[in-house]
Each structure stands twice: as structure tokens, then as C-alpha cells.
Scaffold this motif. Structure first.
Motif, PDB file in Angstrom:
ATOM      1  N   THR A 138      20.532  13.613 -19.635  1.00 20.26           N
ATOM      2  CA  THR A 138      19.367  13.055 -20.315  1.00 20.26           C
ATOM      3  C   THR A 138      19.583  11.579 -20.613  1.00 20.26           C
ATOM      4  O   THR A 138      20.581  11.192 -21.224  1.00 20.26           O
ATOM      5  CB  THR A 138      19.095  13.810 -21.622  1.00 20.26           C
ATOM      6  N   ALA A 139      18.656  10.749 -20.147  1.00 19.80           N
ATOM      7  CA  ALA A 139      18.783   9.298 -20.320  1.00 19.80           C
ATOM      8  C   ALA A 139      17.557   8.625 -19.725  1.00 19.80           C
ATOM      9  O   ALA A 139      16.741   9.267 -19.050  1.00 19.80           O
ATOM     10  CB  ALA A 139      20.032   8.790 -19.617  1.00 19.80           C
TER      11      ALA A 139
ATOM     12  N   THR B  24      14.677  13.915 -19.075  1.00 21.35           N
ATOM     13  CA  THR B  24      15.085  14.761 -20.186  1.00 21.35           C
ATOM     14  C   THR B  24      15.416  16.147 -19.663  1.00 21.35           C
ATOM     15  O   THR B  24      14.591  16.780 -18.994  1.00 21.35           O
ATOM     16  CB  THR B  24      13.974  14.860 -21.242  1.00 21.35           C
TER      17      THR B  24
ATOM     18  N   ARG C 193      21.909   4.494 -15.819  1.00 22.11           N
ATOM     19  CA  ARG C 193      21.237   5.248 -16.870  1.00 22.11           C
ATOM     20  C   ARG C 193      21.786   4.833 -18.230  1.00 22.11           C
ATOM     21  O   ARG C 193      22.907   4.350 -18.349  1.00 22.11           O
ATOM     22  CB  ARG C 193      21.404   6.758 -16.665  1.00 22.11           C
ATOM     23  N   GLN C 194      20.935   5.036 -19.215  1.00 27.03           N
ATOM     24  CA  GLN C 194      21.333   4.717 -20.581  1.00 27.03           C
ATOM     25  C   GLN C 194      20.819   5.797 -21.518  1.00 27.03           C
ATOM     26  O   GLN C 194      19.605   6.006 -21.636  1.00 27.03           O
ATOM     27  CB  GLN C 194      20.798   3.348 -21.007  1.00 27.03           C
ATOM     28  N   ALA C 195      21.760   6.472 -22.151  1.00 24.98           N
ATOM     29  CA  ALA C 195      21.419   7.497 -23.138  1.00 24.98           C
ATOM     30  C   ALA C 195      21.362   6.851 -24.513  1.00 24.98           C
ATOM     31  O   ALA C 195      21.973   5.796 -24.730  1.00 24.98           O
ATOM     32  CB  ALA C 195      22.455   8.607 -23.106  1.00 24.98           C
ATOM     33  N   PRO C 196      20.655   7.454 -25.453  1.00 29.19           N
ATOM     34  CA  PRO C 196      20.561   6.881 -26.798  1.00 29.19           C
ATOM     35  C   PRO C 196      21.941   6.645 -27.403  1.00 29.19           C
ATOM     36  O   PRO C 196      22.797   7.532 -27.392  1.00 29.19           O
ATOM     37  CB  PRO C 196      19.789   7.953 -27.567  1.00 29.19           C
ATOM     38  N   GLY C 197      22.146   5.445 -27.912  1.00 25.55           N
ATOM     39  CA  GLY C 197      23.407   5.120 -28.560  1.00 25.55           C
ATOM     40  C   GLY C 197      24.558   4.837 -27.618  1.00 25.55           C
ATOM     41  O   GLY C 197      25.688   4.631 -28.065  1.00 25.55           O
ATOM     42  N   LYS C 198      24.287   4.831 -26.328  1.00 21.90           N
ATOM     43  CA  LYS C 198      25.351   4.593 -25.356  1.00 21.90           C
ATOM     44  C   LYS C 198      25.045   3.375 -24.493  1.00 21.90           C
ATOM     45  O   LYS C 198      23.905   2.931 -24.414  1.00 21.90           O
ATOM     46  CB  LYS C 198      25.545   5.830 -24.464  1.00 21.90           C
TER      47      LYS C 198
ATOM     48  N   GLN D 226      12.213   7.974 -17.887  1.00 26.62           N
ATOM     49  CA  GLN D 226      12.910   8.926 -18.744  1.00 26.62           C
ATOM     50  C   GLN D 226      13.179  10.224 -18.000  1.00 26.62           C
ATOM     51  O   GLN D 226      12.273  10.799 -17.379  1.00 26.62           O
ATOM     52  CB  GLN D 226      12.077   9.217 -19.994  1.00 26.62           C
TER      53      GLN D 226
ATOM     54  N   ARG E 199      24.635   1.272 -20.956  1.00 15.25           N
ATOM     55  CA  ARG E 199      24.110   1.566 -19.622  1.00 15.25           C
ATOM     56  C   ARG E 199      25.296   1.777 -18.677  1.00 15.25           C
ATOM     57  O   ARG E 199      26.259   1.012 -18.690  1.00 15.25           O
ATOM     58  CB  ARG E 199      23.235   0.410 -19.126  1.00 15.25           C
TER      59      ARG E 199
END
Length: 121
Positions: A90-91, A118, A38-43, A116, A45
Motif C-alpha cells: 500500500t502506497a 491500497t 512508491r511512498q507509503a505514509p510516514g516513509k 494510490q 519514497r
């Protein structure tokens, strides 16, 4: 060619559950490990869970006891049951498969397009 197609993402309230599925298709001789990242915004994977062809599993510490990975070797599918979801889950979730397309070819990692998830707090 090989395709990995994910399904099952969406919006859920904290404490709820979702089930992600991923099907691999195309020119496939054998699949070794399958997994979910998973990959969250700004982070970056990150690995969520992986499962070997023999059924051995591993999980990120953050999801142990809440997520369960499973696979159907006959159907080339992998699933991720996610319970007790938290806002921080969330990711965009990506499935992957390390596979061999034909006898003599090398092990190659393939990725799905992402789905996605959420979680609302």
C-alpha cells in the motif's frame, strides 16, 4: 513541456493483482530509464522497479517475483504488473522517466503525479 500520466491504481484485496501504466508525452527526444517508485505514509519514497531503454530491469527485493516492469519505447509508456499484492505494498506509486527533450539538452528526470494503491488485508 513533458507530462507523465499514471493510471491503474485502486483498491484490491491481499493476494490480488493490479496493473499500473504511465505515458510520457510532450517535447521528448529520447527516454533513457523509466521506473516506478512508491511512498507509503510516514516513509521515504523508494524504488520499486526500473527498466532501461534496452530492456534491462531491476527490482526492489521486496517485490521480486511478484512485480514485472515493462515498457513500449515506441509509445513512451511504462507499465508495472503487480501480482500477489500484500498489505505492505500500500502506497502512492509514482512513475518516472529520465529523458532528453532535444538534441544537446541534458538528461532530466520527470515524475508523474502519483496513483494510490491500497491493499486490504
Amino acid at each position: 513541456q513533458v507530462q507523465l500520466v499514471e493510471s491503474g491504481g485502486g483498491l484490491v484485496q491481499a493476494g490480488g493483482s493490479l496493473r499500473l501504466s504511465c505515458a510520457a508525452s510532450g517535447s521528448i527526444f529520447s527516454i533513457n530509464t523509466m521506473g516506478w517508485y512508491r511512498q507509503a505514509p510516514g516513509k521515504q519514497r523508494e524504488l520499486v522497479a526500473g527498466i532501461s531503454s534496452g530492456g534491462m530491469t531491476n527490482y526492489a527485493d521486496s517485490v521480486k517475483g511478484r512485480f514485472t516492469i515493462s515498457r513500449d519505447n515506441a509509445k513512451n509508456t511504462v507499465s508495472l504488473q503487480m501480482n500477489s499484492l500484500k498489505f505492505e505494498d500500500t502506497a502512492v506509486y509514482y512513475c518516472n522517466a529520465d529523458l532528453i527533450q532535444r538534441v544537446g539538452s541534458r538528461l532530466t528526470r520527470y515524475w508523474g503525479q502519483g496513483t494510490q494503491v491500497t491493499v486490504s488485508s
